[in-house]
Design an enzyme around this catalytic site. Sequence first.
Site, mmCIF file in Angstrom:
data_model
loop_
_atom_site.group_PDB
_atom_site.id
_atom_site.type_symbol
_atom_site.label_atom_id
_atom_site.label_comp_id
_atom_site.label_asym_id
_atom_site.label_seq_id
_atom_site.Cartn_x
_atom_site.Cartn_y
_atom_site.Cartn_z
ATOM 1 C CE LYS A 35 -0.543 0.008 5.598
ATOM 2 N NZ LYS A 35 -1.234 -1.174 5.855
ATOM 3 C CE1 TYR A 262 10.536 32.599 2.023
ATOM 4 C CE2 TYR A 262 10.309 30.059 1.913
ATOM 5 C CZ TYR A 262 10.266 31.778 2.155
ATOM 6 O OH TYR A 262 10.160 31.810 0.827
#
Length: 367
Positions: A35, A262
């Site tokens: 999965k 940032y």
Amino acid sequence: MGQTVLSIHLDALAHNYHYLRSKIEPKTNFMGVVKAFAYGSDAEAVALKLQELGIDYLAVAYVSEGICLRKAGVEKPILVLHPQLENLTDLVAYQLEPSIYSFRVLKAWLAVIKPTKETAYPVHIKINTGLNRLGFSANEIASLSAFLEQQPVLKVASVFSHLAATEDPQENSFTLQQIQSFKQQYQVLCEKLPNKPWQHILNTSGILNYAAEAQFDMVRSGIGLYGFGNDAQYDSMLKPIAQLHTIISQIHELQAGDTIGYNRAHLAQNNMRIGVIPLGHADGIGRQYGNQKGQVWAQDQLVPIVGNVCMDMMMIDLSNVPHAQEGDTVCIFGKQPTAVDLAATANTISYELITGISQRVKRQILP
Ligand SMILES: *Cc1c(COP(=O)(O)O)cnc(C)c1O
């Protein structure tokens, strides 16, 4: 290498498969859980390799994942662990086998399968033994058995459950209690069934810690195939199949007092040398790894990520790596640090880190 690449090492996958198989009886079937892009690697390549290695069954979470495998040429039976009701028709079209975990799903499934020409279509009954995720509860099993007796269109190919804490020795008594409850509910379910379905309950840590008690007819492994055993001792026997590398785009020499990234989140206390690498939170390395939590491998040592992780980039501290140059390779995870090591710096687990590497990152399959 020239760019960010997640390399997938199929030889390591083969090693892990053989190691896990060595922990169970030869007659026990093995289900490979592929999965979520085979835990963030490459579901098609992994499933085809597992098929070549002789895997007995595959499992995915959703129908769309199973369809991709069929389109890639996977022929082994595929269990869909969490089918959504809108996709049940596709399930039949691609000969995928549903997990039936409630009467609601069972009734929806019958409405889809009855009008077809299918007979004895394999389904897998999921029982809840204490994880409290999907599954029929103990008090529903007798009526489920009686109900299934009236449905020859279905064949219960297997009955399964999922354990909550197979990696944790402190939860041993709870795990044994789940196994006991599974055995009892299996007996009740079988009372009215014409066949004797397979039983399975073990995941990777279950295979490693409970093979003697509960391997039954099949085991299901995901993380172990990808190289992790939820324990340092088992990790050392397995080989991570995925390695994430990138290259240094640019190097800056900073003066004391300069800031990085940032929000000016990092203030250089001294002169510093930093590298910019093309990998950010949009690639699956989240902001929780920034500001000196996470460390990556540059040249010959671990170096911290500095400042906030940006969307497409992050900065690393190369002050102690004067010989590092633009264009050099950096290892985010692989052999050193491993995904377990890096995940631990952000208080998470290998599963989350590896499945989160976004589809933007190029996958390179190596034999
Ligand atoms: C994901 C999953 C597994 C695989 O677990 P691992 O710990 O990765 O081996 C097995 N069974 C079920 C029901 C799952 O959802």
